[in-house]
Design a protein around this motif. Sequence first.
Motif, PDB file in Angstrom:
ATOM      1  N   CYS A  74       0.867  -1.179   0.000  1.00 40.70           N
ATOM      2  CA  CYS A  74       0.000   0.000   0.000  1.00 40.70           C
ATOM      3  C   CYS A  74       0.908   1.234   0.000  1.00 40.70           C
ATOM      4  CB  CYS A  74      -0.877  -0.017   1.254  1.00 40.70           C
ATOM      5  SG  CYS A  74      -2.014   1.374   1.364  1.00 40.70           S
ATOM      6  N   VAL A  75       0.980   1.912  -1.151  1.00 47.41           N
ATOM      7  CA  VAL A  75       1.868   3.072  -1.279  1.00 47.41           C
ATOM      8  C   VAL A  75       1.108   4.340  -0.861  1.00 47.41           C
ATOM      9  CG1 VAL A  75       3.318   4.445  -2.828  1.00 47.41           C
ATOM     10  CG2 VAL A  75       3.108   1.969  -3.183  1.00 47.41           C
ATOM     11  N   ILE A  76       1.566   4.957   0.214  1.00 44.96           N
ATOM     12  CA  ILE A  76       0.891   6.155   0.721  1.00 44.96           C
ATOM     13  C   ILE A  76       1.721   7.379   0.340  1.00 44.96           C
ATOM     14  CG2 ILE A  76       0.004   7.340   2.769  1.00 44.96           C
ATOM     15  CD1 ILE A  76      -0.163   4.459   4.049  1.00 44.96           C
ATOM     16  N   ARG A  77       1.130   8.259  -0.454  1.00 49.45           N
ATOM     17  CA  ARG A  77       1.832   9.472  -0.854  1.00 49.45           C
ATOM     18  C   ARG A  77       1.641  10.523   0.242  1.00 49.45           C
ATOM     19  NH1 ARG A  77       0.033  12.586  -6.215  1.00 49.45           N
ATOM     20  NH2 ARG A  77      -1.779  13.177  -4.994  1.00 49.45           N
ATOM     21  N   THR A  78       2.740  11.147   0.657  1.00 52.59           N
ATOM     22  CA  THR A  78       2.602  12.202   1.653  1.00 52.59           C
ATOM     23  C   THR A  78       1.868  13.366   1.004  1.00 52.59           C
ATOM     24  OG1 THR A  78       4.782  13.121   1.130  1.00 52.59           O
ATOM     25  CG2 THR A  78       4.681  11.498   2.910  1.00 52.59           C
ATOM     26  N   MET A  79       1.291  14.227   1.836  1.00 48.01           N
ATOM     27  CA  MET A  79       0.290  15.171   1.323  1.00 48.01           C
ATOM     28  C   MET A  79       0.791  16.048   0.169  1.00 48.01           C
ATOM     29  SD  MET A  79       0.004  18.042   4.122  1.00 48.01           S
ATOM     30  CE  MET A  79       1.331  19.191   4.170  1.00 48.01           C
ATOM     31  N   ASP A  80      -0.037  16.080  -0.860  1.00 45.50           N
ATOM     32  CA  ASP A  80       0.279  16.865  -2.054  1.00 45.50           C
ATOM     33  C   ASP A  80      -0.606  18.105  -2.021  1.00 45.50           C
ATOM     34  OD1 ASP A  80       1.100  17.769  -4.481  1.00 45.50           O
ATOM     35  OD2 ASP A  80       0.153  16.198  -5.661  1.00 45.50           O
ATOM     36  N   ILE A  81      -0.267  18.990  -1.081  1.00 45.98           N
ATOM     37  CA  ILE A  81      -1.094  20.184  -0.881  1.00 45.98           C
ATOM     38  C   ILE A  81      -0.235  21.393  -1.148  1.00 45.98           C
ATOM     39  CG2 ILE A  81      -1.675  21.514   1.210  1.00 45.98           C
ATOM     40  CD1 ILE A  81      -3.531  19.023   1.775  1.00 45.98           C
ATOM     41  N   GLY A  82      -0.861  22.465  -1.574  1.00 43.80           N
ATOM     42  CA  GLY A  82      -0.042  23.650  -1.807  1.00 43.80           C
ATOM     43  C   GLY A  82      -0.828  24.788  -2.374  1.00 43.80           C
ATOM     44  N   GLY A  83      -0.122  25.728  -2.997  1.00 46.73           N
ATOM     45  CA  GLY A  83      -0.727  26.943  -3.514  1.00 46.73           C
ATOM     46  C   GLY A  83      -2.059  26.721  -4.211  1.00 46.73           C
ATOM     47  N   ASP A  84      -2.130  25.716  -5.056  1.00 44.42           N
ATOM     48  CA  ASP A  84      -3.369  25.524  -5.801  1.00 44.42           C
ATOM     49  C   ASP A  84      -4.426  24.746  -5.030  1.00 44.42           C
ATOM     50  OD1 ASP A  84      -1.703  23.271  -6.014  1.00 44.42           O
ATOM     51  OD2 ASP A  84      -2.966  22.499  -7.620  1.00 44.42           O
ATOM     52  N   LYS A  85      -4.037  24.097  -3.954  1.00 42.11           N
ATOM     53  CA  LYS A  85      -5.037  23.416  -3.121  1.00 42.11           C
ATOM     54  C   LYS A  85      -4.814  23.794  -1.664  1.00 42.11           C
ATOM     55  CE  LYS A  85      -3.262  19.179  -5.298  1.00 42.11           C
ATOM     56  NZ  LYS A  85      -3.220  17.746  -5.317  1.00 42.11           N
ATOM     57  N   PRO A  86      -5.122  25.036  -1.317  1.00 40.63           N
ATOM     58  CA  PRO A  86      -4.846  25.477   0.051  1.00 40.63           C
ATOM     59  C   PRO A  86      -5.759  24.821   1.079  1.00 40.63           C
ATOM     60  CG  PRO A  86      -6.051  27.152  -1.144  1.00 40.63           C
ATOM     61  CD  PRO A  86      -5.741  26.082  -2.127  1.00 40.63           C
ATOM     62  N   LEU A  87      -5.276  24.730   2.271  1.00 43.80           N
ATOM     63  CA  LEU A  87      -6.099  24.280   3.397  1.00 43.80           C
ATOM     64  C   LEU A  87      -6.145  25.436   4.395  1.00 43.80           C
ATOM     65  CD1 LEU A  87      -4.885  20.650   4.104  1.00 43.80           C
ATOM     66  CD2 LEU A  87      -6.973  21.382   2.987  1.00 43.80           C
ATOM     67  N   PRO A  88      -7.246  25.539   5.151  1.00 41.14           N
ATOM     68  CA  PRO A  88      -7.369  26.682   6.061  1.00 41.14           C
ATOM     69  C   PRO A  88      -6.224  26.782   7.062  1.00 41.14           C
ATOM     70  CG  PRO A  88      -9.159  25.081   6.379  1.00 41.14           C
ATOM     71  CD  PRO A  88      -8.410  24.670   5.159  1.00 41.14           C
ATOM     72  N   TYR A  89      -5.633  25.653   7.421  1.00 41.94           N
ATOM     73  CA  TYR A  89      -4.610  25.692   8.454  1.00 41.94           C
ATOM     74  C   TYR A  89      -3.189  25.696   7.886  1.00 41.94           C
ATOM     75  CZ  TYR A  89      -5.559  20.749   7.552  1.00 41.94           C
ATOM     76  OH  TYR A  89      -5.803  19.542   6.933  1.00 41.94           O
ATOM     77  N   ILE A  90      -3.066  25.869   6.557  1.00 42.29           N
ATOM     78  CA  ILE A  90      -1.726  25.998   5.970  1.00 42.29           C
ATOM     79  C   ILE A  90      -1.652  27.330   5.225  1.00 42.29           C
ATOM     80  CG2 ILE A  90      -0.025  25.000   4.383  1.00 42.29           C
ATOM     81  CD1 ILE A  90      -1.211  22.286   4.931  1.00 42.29           C
ATOM     82  N   GLN A  91      -0.860  28.241   5.742  1.00 49.33           N
ATOM     83  CA  GLN A  91      -0.772  29.561   5.116  1.00 49.33           C
ATOM     84  C   GLN A  91       0.247  29.519   3.971  1.00 49.33           C
ATOM     85  OE1 GLN A  91      -3.016  31.594   6.162  1.00 49.33           O
ATOM     86  NE2 GLN A  91      -3.508  30.215   7.861  1.00 49.33           N
ATOM     87  N   VAL A  92      -0.229  29.723   2.763  1.00 51.61           N
ATOM     88  CA  VAL A  92       0.648  29.675   1.596  1.00 51.61           C
ATOM     89  C   VAL A  92       0.901  31.076   1.045  1.00 51.61           C
ATOM     90  CG1 VAL A  92       0.813  28.866  -0.786  1.00 51.61           C
ATOM     91  CG2 VAL A  92      -0.006  27.320   0.975  1.00 51.61           C
ATOM     92  N   GLY A  93      -0.097  31.933   1.161  1.00 50.34           N
ATOM     93  CA  GLY A  93       0.038  33.294   0.636  1.00 50.34           C
ATOM     94  C   GLY A  93      -0.292  33.355  -0.840  1.00 50.34           C
ATOM     95  N   GLU A  94      -0.417  34.572  -1.361  1.00 49.13           N
ATOM     96  CA  GLU A  94      -0.746  34.780  -2.776  1.00 49.13           C
ATOM     97  C   GLU A  94       0.398  34.272  -3.652  1.00 49.13           C
ATOM     98  OE1 GLU A  94      -3.166  36.551  -4.917  1.00 49.13           O
ATOM     99  OE2 GLU A  94      -4.366  35.758  -3.259  1.00 49.13           O
ATOM    100  N   GLU A  95       0.069  33.583  -4.722  1.00 49.00           N
ATOM    101  CA  GLU A  95       1.119  33.110  -5.626  1.00 49.00           C
ATOM    102  C   GLU A  95       0.718  33.380  -7.070  1.00 49.00           C
ATOM    103  OE1 GLU A  95       1.569  28.888  -4.500  1.00 49.00           O
ATOM    104  OE2 GLU A  95       3.441  29.505  -3.596  1.00 49.00           O
ATOM    105  N   GLU A  96       1.669  33.774  -7.887  1.00 51.82           N
ATOM    106  CA  GLU A  96       1.375  34.023  -9.304  1.00 51.82           C
ATOM    107  C   GLU A  96       1.200  32.725 -10.070  1.00 51.82           C
ATOM    108  OE1 GLU A  96       2.595  36.841 -11.738  1.00 51.82           O
ATOM    109  OE2 GLU A  96       2.146  38.394 -10.262  1.00 51.82           O
ATOM    110  N   ASN A  97       2.004  31.742  -9.709  1.00 55.66           N
ATOM    111  CA  ASN A  97       1.970  30.452 -10.395  1.00 55.66           C
ATOM    112  C   ASN A  97       1.866  29.316  -9.383  1.00 55.66           C
ATOM    113  OD1 ASN A  97       2.390  31.117 -13.276  1.00 55.66           O
ATOM    114  ND2 ASN A  97       4.295  32.007 -12.480  1.00 55.66           N
ATOM    115  N   PRO A  98       0.671  29.115  -8.850  1.00 55.66           N
ATOM    116  CA  PRO A  98       0.538  28.129  -7.764  1.00 55.66           C
ATOM    117  C   PRO A  98       1.022  26.729  -8.137  1.00 55.66           C
ATOM    118  CG  PRO A  98      -1.551  29.239  -8.191  1.00 55.66           C
ATOM    119  CD  PRO A  98      -0.587  29.752  -9.196  1.00 55.66           C
ATOM    120  N   PHE A  99       0.870  26.351  -9.419  1.00 57.92           N
ATOM    121  CA  PHE A  99       1.322  25.005  -9.815  1.00 57.92           C
ATOM    122  C   PHE A  99       2.843  24.876  -9.738  1.00 57.92           C
ATOM    123  CE2 PHE A  99      -2.882  23.925 -11.415  1.00 57.92           C
ATOM    124  CZ  PHE A  99      -2.918  22.590 -11.086  1.00 57.92           C
ATOM    125  N   LEU A 100       3.499  26.034  -9.745  1.00 63.49           N
ATOM    126  CA  LEU A 100       4.962  26.025  -9.620  1.00 63.49           C
ATOM    127  C   LEU A 100       5.361  26.598  -8.255  1.00 63.49           C
ATOM    128  CD1 LEU A 100       5.858  27.522 -13.145  1.00 63.49           C
ATOM    129  CD2 LEU A 100       5.557  25.125 -12.539  1.00 63.49           C
TER     130      LEU A 100
END
Length: 568
Positions: A327-353
């Motif tokens: 069972c391969v568990i990928r660690t969380m793939d979260i970031g600019g384009d998929k923000p979560l309320p408890y992770i502050q990412v800030g405004e980004e011009e190119n969230p995918f990058l």
Amino acid sequence: MAEKIKGKGVISGIAVGTILLAGQNLDSFIVNYKPGKKADEKKKAADALVKVAENLQKSIEDFQEKGLKEQAGILEAHRLLVVDPGVSEKIEEEFEKVDSAPVAVLNVYEASAQMFEAMEDEYFRGRAVDMRDVGKRIAKYLLGIKEPEIAGKVIVAGKEIEPSVIAGLPTDKIAGVILGAGSTTAHAVIIAKTRAIPTVVGVGDGIDQMANGDPAILDGGTGEILIRPSAEERKSYDEKIKKQEELKAYYATLKTLPAKTLDGAEVDLVANIGSPADVDAANGFGAQGVGLFRSEFVFMGKSDVPKEEDQFKEYKAAVEKCNGNLCVIRTMDIGGDKPLPYIQVGEEENPFLGYRAIRISLKREDLFMPQLKAILRAGKFGKAAIMFPMVINVQEFLAAKEMVEKAKRELASEGKDYSDDVQVGIMVETPAAAVMTPILAKYVDFFSIGTNDLVQYTLAVDRGNAQISYLYNHFNPAVLRLIKRTIESANKEGKWAGMCGEMASDPNAAILLLAMGIKELSMSAPSIPRVKEKIRKITSLQAKEILDKVMEMEDGDEIKEYLSKLEI
Ligand code: PEP
Ligand code: MG
């Protein structure tokens, strides 16, 4: 003559049933609701949360008893959205603005839904439906609205479909799904995919032409929908339905057979999942384990970082259900384009990058460490692997691997049981990683090629942009060269390479990948029989000859066309 509606077929198959409209409008009930004193309304809202959570718990147990674990899993996620302490606080605050309990509840869940909707990632946008679903469920309780009785097979239709509508129906009752919105990652579509329910999306206002109880036929391959078909029109589908039944019966015979070529070369066919419940459905299609558990699903819909203990329960359940398979568990793939309320990412011009995935994990030990510990502990209950997303260089992998070692040390000092035998690998989904695989292969235990992103980053083609989708082709020679390089690099170092992007579910791609030396293909489970069928029909030599020919071609469309015309 039937009313004909055309959408985009996303899950193939013919469905025959009566329309069941999802998404009941509560406006008239709200208008007629007479709120009492504010204090009474507050109490009503608080009591409703308790009662709805209890009712959900009963339904969850009921589903569990019947072995309907997937439905139970969805309702459990909804129950958590009801008992979340943040919700009762927000409802209490909402009474500063409104007087009625159902309105306060609806407003609070609507606000959360809008937060999800504002996200760029299609999957996370889809979660807005879950929020509204839960809000409506509580409001319906407060308004005294009962659910309709259902007889016979239904085709669930709605501009948006609340997951609880599908989760609340017995599996054998749902013939098909019609979604007004165009999303292929709406929760309703994800559930339909794991269960192979024929589905058409993107019909827009076509939904307005349907009424509850209308007889209908849907073709999940072509995207055609017939509402109120004539006897003749109905008959014209008989042949297709017969073929479908035959194919289903044939696929069922493949379930326990290995994915082996005629001369004995074998590939593991495994599943992509988003929750432990998906493993049950995957096992039904003969999956030999899980090649990608998208763990960000565990982080969503929560107001705070899920605790190590809560994550452990989810990963352990998935690992156990794999029955000794990996069972391969990928660690969380979260970031600019998929923000979560408890992770502050800030405004980004190119969230995918941007600041995302492993880049966040390496900076935020408070998020990464509990996840790594939870996976290591789950490893004790079967066979688990850790996989890092979006890696671009050796340093990131080494830093992440060091965190795994640190997690082990901490677990040991806390006296918690964990597995020391957990493989650690990476997604190869950036061109940089693919180019560097000869070096990376010295360090990792495995590679899993994420073609959804690898194609996007290699070709500079947004994976979700319909206007340029003609350029998005996993057979593009540049992509094929990176994939070949990755697989060969792994094999050279005695490591294994798999694939968990959508390309893995393409039977024609499987021929090439097999010849390149891939060891594992991970896909949404209903695709497993199609891919297996193809693999069982060829020899390694044939596959090798086809690959040689393809690698000489200069154009992705030409390759696609050539493969589609092969008679295998
Ligand atoms: C991929 O990029 O191929 C992949 C499997 O990951 P995701 O689709 O979650 O980005
Ligand atoms: Mg990816």
